[in-house]
Design an enzyme around this catalytic site. Structure first.
Site, PDB file in Angstrom:
ATOM      1  N   ARG A 155       0.789  -1.217   0.000  1.00 33.97           N
ATOM      2  CA  ARG A 155       0.000   0.000   0.000  1.00 33.97           C
ATOM      3  C   ARG A 155       0.827   1.274   0.000  1.00 33.97           C
ATOM      4  NH1 ARG A 155      -3.080  -3.890   1.081  1.00 33.97           N
ATOM      5  NH2 ARG A 155      -1.247  -4.614   2.176  1.00 33.97           N
ATOM      6  N   LYS A 186      27.333  -4.660   2.076  1.00 30.15           N
ATOM      7  CA  LYS A 186      27.697  -3.989   3.334  1.00 30.15           C
ATOM      8  C   LYS A 186      27.942  -2.489   3.178  1.00 30.15           C
ATOM      9  CE  LYS A 186      29.249  -7.841   6.102  1.00 30.15           C
ATOM     10  NZ  LYS A 186      29.712  -8.976   5.327  1.00 30.15           N
ATOM     11  N   ARG A 212      11.777   3.446   3.753  1.00 33.94           N
ATOM     12  CA  ARG A 212      11.217   2.467   4.694  1.00 33.94           C
ATOM     13  C   ARG A 212      12.313   1.474   5.068  1.00 33.94           C
ATOM     14  NH1 ARG A 212       5.725  -1.114   4.454  1.00 33.94           N
ATOM     15  NH2 ARG A 212       4.893   0.903   5.087  1.00 33.94           N
ATOM     16  N   HIS A 236       5.333   5.906  11.508  1.00 34.43           N
ATOM     17  CA  HIS A 236       4.836   5.783  10.136  1.00 34.43           C
ATOM     18  C   HIS A 236       3.900   6.986   9.921  1.00 34.43           C
ATOM     19  CE1 HIS A 236       3.546   4.233   6.426  1.00 34.43           C
ATOM     20  NE2 HIS A 236       3.153   3.026   6.759  1.00 34.43           N
TER      21      HIS A 236
HETATM   22  C1  NCD Z   1       1.770  -1.293   8.041  1.00 32.23           C
HETATM   23  C2  NCD Z   1       3.256  -1.073   8.165  1.00 32.23           C
HETATM   24  O1  NCD Z   1       4.037  -1.402   7.289  1.00 32.23           O
HETATM   25  O2  NCD Z   1       3.603  -0.538   9.201  1.00 32.23           O
HETATM   26  N1  NCD Z   1       1.293  -1.245   6.761  1.00 32.23           N
HETATM   27  C3  NCD Z   1       1.147  -0.058   6.064  1.00 32.23           C
HETATM   28  O3  NCD Z   1       2.073   0.656   5.847  1.00 32.23           O
HETATM   29  N2  NCD Z   1      -0.051   0.255   5.641  1.00 32.23           N
HETATM   30  C4  NCD Z   1       1.216  -2.303   8.956  1.00 32.23           C
HETATM   31  C5  NCD Z   1       1.691  -3.732   8.944  1.00 32.23           C
HETATM   32  O4  NCD Z   1       2.639  -4.102   8.274  1.00 32.23           O
HETATM   33  O5  NCD Z   1       1.089  -4.531   9.667  1.00 32.23           O
END
Ligand code: NCD
Length: 497
Positions: A56, A86, A107, A141
């Site tokens: 998503r 590395k 991320r 997040h």
């Molecule tokens: C979540 C995440 O990656 O923190 N998903 C997201 O970004 N919508 C939740 C999850 O992985 O359970």
């Protein structure tokens, strides 16, 4: 601020403005037509560096950029990068910048990485890049919070005065952590947290909230919204603990019927078995709508981040160390007085005596002073350990002859040794100084470290520990790591060297 790193960096007003802005993007997301603000002289390059799986967040950012007409570069998974050879995160991030990134969306499973990436870029002369945190381990997040708030606003009609239930893995769910950081007591929202003891919400997220905790879904009966979460398997270190918590809370048809008729079930997704297939398409389960709100939200956030890239930012500096001078007298007078009393060490005329150090800290501070290069050719350090003391029973004393402390060392030592007094002997005067607890401290690598093994300060050689001092109760305070945002007691962060 031009980055989106943590919800705690935003004021309530800023959060509300962003949600309002995201709401204005709904029609653009529906029609898939760029809003007028998307037309910029140069199209910014949006790079998505996703080192943890995502469907998503990655997809909605990509769709948002597509609607805006901005180019994207997508790296999905560590496997395709030199991190596998590395290379450090700092160098990976620099490379993204060199290759033309304007907005970097990151991320990682490590925590504090987005803040670290932003700092590295600034230090390396890439001052016009915005960093967006798309999830850093179990920490934050923030862009999910904006879309969750937009969902609540649109589907419930308000962000105040309702009962908000949370169930599942409240310990490791970063979406929960970010979302809760966006609420405070004044919102008049009542919270109900349902989890196993192993997946309880960490204390720091409950601060400033009106809440009850339990381990039963029944307690969510009166909730207007229930935010369900997946057990974050990938964050567990103990397989037995994972076994104990897996499959504990399931929203089945029967459970759903027991909730308020108008309840709305949210979930950041992906879900595993915590939502039954039989209710997947039930109107009360608004997870598809919630995921869709990710697109208008991220259209707005990309516009926001691009606009902010050109704003002037103040360079961050550590707050000034505040000192209180307890005694200020002529050195000769002081020495005459001292002579009669002193049994344990020879008085000095030029330098600093660090007194009232807890036993064991003298040696650590000594190493820190050597590391900090305060010593000159004619400097001498005397460490006297286990000195009987009226005030402390037993203490360490550190004498720094012909050398003086830098300002940040005063703050750091004050945190390590709360009762420390600094006796400064300089230019014929003796000054006894107490230092106020600083707001922030930087560590010399050898002295403080973040106990969180997944904190970027433990993983990238360029990341230096930095702590905020956030709570004082009769000399008790908590140190919050500026990167992973976890909180610790003083004793936990002083490295044993
Ligand atoms: C979540 C995440 O990656 O923190 N998903 C997201 O970004 N919508 C939740 C999850 O992985 O359970």
């Amino acid at each position: 601020m031009r980055h989106i790193i943590s919800i705690s960096d935003f004021t309530k007003k800023e959060i509300d403005e962003i949600v309002k802005g995201a709401s204005r993007m709904i029609k653009h997301a529906k029609e898939k037509i760029a809003p007028p603000q998307a037309k910029t002289k140069k199209k910014p390059k949006v790079s998505l560096l996703f080192l943890e799986p995502s469907t998503r967040t990655l997809g909605s950012f990509e769709e948002a950029a597509r609607i805006l007409g901005w180019p994207t570069k997508i790296i999905s998974g560590k496997e395709g990068t030199s991190l596998m050879k590395k290379e450090s995160l700092a160098n990976t991030v620099r490379m993204m910048a060199i290759q033309g990134t304007d907005i970097l969306i990151l991320r990682t499973k490590e925590e504090g990485t987005a803040r670290f990436a932003a700092e590295i870029l600034e230090k390396s002369g890439f001052e016009k890049i915005s960093v967006i945190n798309a999830g850093d381990g179990a920490n934050q997040h923030p862009t999910q919070t904006f879309l969750d708030r937009l969902t609540i606003l649109k589907e419930l009609g308000r962000l105040k005065n309702f009962i908000f239930g949370f169930v599942g893995d409240l310990k490791y769910s970063r979406t929960v952590h970010s979302l809760l950081s966006s609420f405070s007591l004044e919102d008049n929202v009542k919270f109900k947290f349902v989890s196993c003891p192993e997946t309880k919400l960490p204390q720091k997220y409950k601060r400033n909230l009106d809440y009850v905790e339990s381990d039963s879904l029944e307690d969510l009966k009166d909730c207007d919204i229930i935010y369900v979460t997946r057990i974050q398997e990938e964050r567990f270190t103990d397989p037995l603990e994972l076994e104990r918590v897996r499959g504990k809370f399931k929203i089945t048809k029967e459970v759903l019927e027991g909730f308020k008729k108008s309840v709305k079930i949210m979930h950041p997704l992906p879900y595993v078995d915590e939502i039954s297939p039989e209710i997947r398409l039930d109107k009360r389960v608004i997870i598809d709508k919630q995921a869709w709100y990710g697109i208008p939200t991220r259209i707005y956030l990309l516009l926001w981040a691009n606009k902010k890239r050109f704003e002037k930012v103040e360079k961050e500096s550590l707050p000034k160390i505040e000192k209180e001078i307890l005694v200020d007298m002529e050195i000769e007078k002081y020495l005459a007085k001292r002579k009669k009393e002193e049994k344990y060490f020879r008085p000095i005329r030029n330098g600093v005596v660090l007194d009232h150090l807890p036993v064991g800290t003298g040696d650590k501070i000594k190493k820190c002073l050597i590391f900090a290069k305060v010593l000159k050719e004619n400097s001498v350090i005397h460490l006297i350990e286990n000195v009987p003391s009226r005030k402390m029973k037993i203490k360490d004393v550190l004498i720094l002859e012909n050398a003086f402390l830098t300002e940040d060392l005063y703050g750091l030592i004050r945190v390590i040794a709360p009762q420390v007094t600094f006796n400064v002997l300089k230019d014929g005067r003796f000054k006894k100084i107490k230092v106020k607890l600083p707001e922030k401290i930087l560590s010399f690598n050898s002295l403080l470290s973040c106990p969180n093994k997944l904190c970027i300060t433990n993983l990238d050689p360029e990341a230096k520990p930095k702590f905020q001092i956030i709570k004082v109760e009769n000399e008790k305070f908590i140190l919050k790591c500026e990167y992973c945002e976890r909180e610790f007691e003083r004793e936990e962060i002083i490295k044993t060297i």
